[in-house]
Write a protein that holds these residues in place. Sequence first.
Motif, short mmCIF file in Angstrom:
data_model
loop_
_atom_site.label_atom_id
_atom_site.label_comp_id
_atom_site.label_asym_id
_atom_site.label_seq_id
_atom_site.Cartn_x
_atom_site.Cartn_y
_atom_site.Cartn_z
N GLU A 206 -76.28 -14.42 -16.66
CA GLU A 206 -76.13 -13.93 -18.28
C GLU A 206 -75.70 -15.26 -18.85
N MET A 207 -74.80 -16.12 -18.15
CA MET A 207 -74.42 -17.24 -18.69
C MET A 207 -75.58 -18.22 -18.89
N GLU A 208 -76.43 -18.53 -17.90
CA GLU A 208 -77.69 -19.13 -17.87
C GLU A 208 -78.57 -18.95 -19.10
N ASP A 209 -78.63 -17.52 -19.23
CA ASP A 209 -79.45 -17.02 -20.61
C ASP A 209 -78.65 -17.40 -21.74
N TYR A 210 -77.32 -17.26 -21.66
CA TYR A 210 -76.83 -17.58 -22.91
C TYR A 210 -77.06 -19.40 -23.08
N SER A 211 -76.96 -20.08 -22.18
CA SER A 211 -76.89 -21.49 -22.48
C SER A 211 -78.20 -21.88 -23.10
N ALA A 212 -79.21 -21.24 -22.34
CA ALA A 212 -80.68 -21.30 -22.86
C ALA A 212 -81.01 -21.08 -24.41
N VAL A 213 -80.20 -19.94 -24.52
CA VAL A 213 -80.54 -19.39 -26.02
C VAL A 213 -79.75 -20.23 -27.09
N THR A 214 -78.29 -20.85 -26.70
CA THR A 214 -77.82 -21.63 -27.62
C THR A 214 -78.44 -23.12 -27.78
N GLU A 215 -79.17 -23.48 -26.59
CA GLU A 215 -79.82 -24.58 -26.94
C GLU A 215 -81.04 -24.66 -27.49
N SER A 216 -81.67 -23.43 -27.53
CA SER A 216 -83.07 -23.50 -28.39
C SER A 216 -82.52 -23.20 -29.88
N GLU A 235 -79.18 -6.89 -32.03
CA GLU A 235 -80.22 -6.20 -31.36
C GLU A 235 -80.63 -7.35 -30.41
N ASP A 236 -80.88 -8.62 -30.59
CA ASP A 236 -81.21 -9.69 -29.31
C ASP A 236 -80.00 -9.56 -28.50
N HIS A 237 -78.90 -9.76 -28.70
CA HIS A 237 -77.70 -9.62 -27.75
C HIS A 237 -77.62 -8.53 -26.95
N ILE A 238 -77.77 -7.37 -27.44
CA ILE A 238 -77.93 -6.13 -26.57
C ILE A 238 -79.14 -6.27 -25.48
N PHE A 239 -80.38 -6.57 -26.10
CA PHE A 239 -81.72 -6.65 -25.43
C PHE A 239 -81.44 -7.67 -24.04
N GLN A 240 -80.78 -8.88 -24.40
CA GLN A 240 -80.43 -10.05 -23.70
C GLN A 240 -79.59 -9.42 -22.73
N SER A 244 -80.43 -9.54 -18.66
CA SER A 244 -79.70 -9.93 -17.45
C SER A 244 -78.96 -9.26 -16.48
N LYS A 245 -78.89 -7.85 -16.97
CA LYS A 245 -78.11 -7.10 -16.00
C LYS A 245 -79.19 -6.56 -14.96
N ILE A 246 -80.25 -6.39 -15.28
CA ILE A 246 -81.47 -5.85 -14.41
C ILE A 246 -82.34 -7.07 -13.71
N ALA A 247 -81.81 -8.52 -14.31
CA ALA A 247 -82.65 -9.54 -13.66
C ALA A 247 -82.97 -9.76 -12.19
N LEU A 248 -81.71 -9.64 -11.50
CA LEU A 248 -81.84 -9.70 -10.28
C LEU A 248 -82.32 -8.85 -9.35
N ILE A 263 -75.67 0.58 -20.26
CA ILE A 263 -76.32 -0.86 -20.86
C ILE A 263 -77.22 -0.26 -21.65
N TRP A 264 -77.37 -0.46 -22.98
CA TRP A 264 -78.10 0.04 -23.86
C TRP A 264 -79.34 -1.14 -24.03
N ILE A 265 -80.63 -0.64 -24.10
CA ILE A 265 -81.81 -1.24 -24.29
C ILE A 265 -82.06 -1.86 -25.72
N SER A 266 -81.53 -1.46 -26.61
CA SER A 266 -81.50 -1.55 -27.90
C SER A 266 -80.35 -1.31 -28.85
N GLY A 267 -80.25 -2.02 -29.88
CA GLY A 267 -79.08 -1.81 -30.90
C GLY A 267 -79.07 -0.51 -31.72
#
Length: 353
Positions: A206-216, A235-240, A244-248, A263-267
């Motif tokens: 989740e932190m890696e995803d967050y870093s990529a999002v903030t960089e972009s 909406e983006d935060h909830i979906f991200q 992240s929760k299911i990525a592995l 964990i909700w899939i949508s806002g």
Amino acid sequence: MAAPGPVELGFAEEAPAWRLRSEQFPSKVGGRPAWLGLAGLPGPGALACARCGRPLAFLLQVYAPLPGRDDAFHRSLFLFCCREPPCCAGLRVFRNQLPRKNVFYSYEPPSETGGSDSGECACLQLKTGAHLCRVCGCLGPKACSRCKQAHYCSKEHQTLDWRLGHKQACEQSDPLNQTIPDHNFLFPEYEIVTEAEDEIIPEAVEMEDYSAVTESMGRIPEEELESMAKHESKEDHIFQKFKSKIALEPEQILRYGRGIKPIWISGENIPHEKDIPDCPCGAKRIFEFQVMPQLLNYLKADRLGRSVDWGILAVFTCAESCDLGIGYTEEFVWRQDVTDTPEQGLNLCGDRM
């Protein structure tokens, strides 16, 4: 109420038929229900779609005993859905629990060795004498008027079985000594195997995803950022977070954690406390498990036009898991789709939404 436990992830795996029978206390997808209590089953009215009125199909069951509760030594939840296009909307879920000493099962744990996989006909009458529908495996109070031996939950299923071979079998001396045809009603059958979720690694992802999002985001004009913040950030935060929760473990079909938050899939269409009706006993209902969209890949339910679909299905059960003897009690399921549609505000499971 006990503190929330660890999250268990469920995965669909093929298994021999004997492992999916009632005496093995399975968690499973599809096929016919492996009923826990063999009396007081929900009847055809309880298992009819609230919208179109047709019989619901068995989707899955979860074996979820409660440690420290003698009256819930055995405990299972049964989820049903409508798979009849163009409806495909109805959902209902039932809970049943038994003490370790009961009239249906041995006090000792079931054998872990393989059993015999005898024909399906043997599974259509319970030890209590109750007959099950030849098509869906639910309570079958209706009998064929000619042979008096084939049982059904509804006229729809009797008609379906008649067309697919019972018309000929009915005239034979032993009409039930026949292979049950494929009625194209049951979902494919799998065992649900579980393993504990590792809470540390998903946080790193989740932190890696967050870093990529903030960089972009640093490369986006300020005015556009403000517009995105107003309309899309939640909406983006909830979906991200969901991704992240299911990525592995992208193959997970179920997440179990009694008393945790889903964990909700949508806002959109996230229920408030007032949207979850209390149990008839007066206790609040709490979240117990959610069905993930990955399960749809296993169901082979696609048809022309509308089909079974969801973002997540969140099941809420009585916080006290009230003791109901040997009967089945209805609990509550909330469907959240990936995108908001008018249907999401409709009552799809018999309780107020």
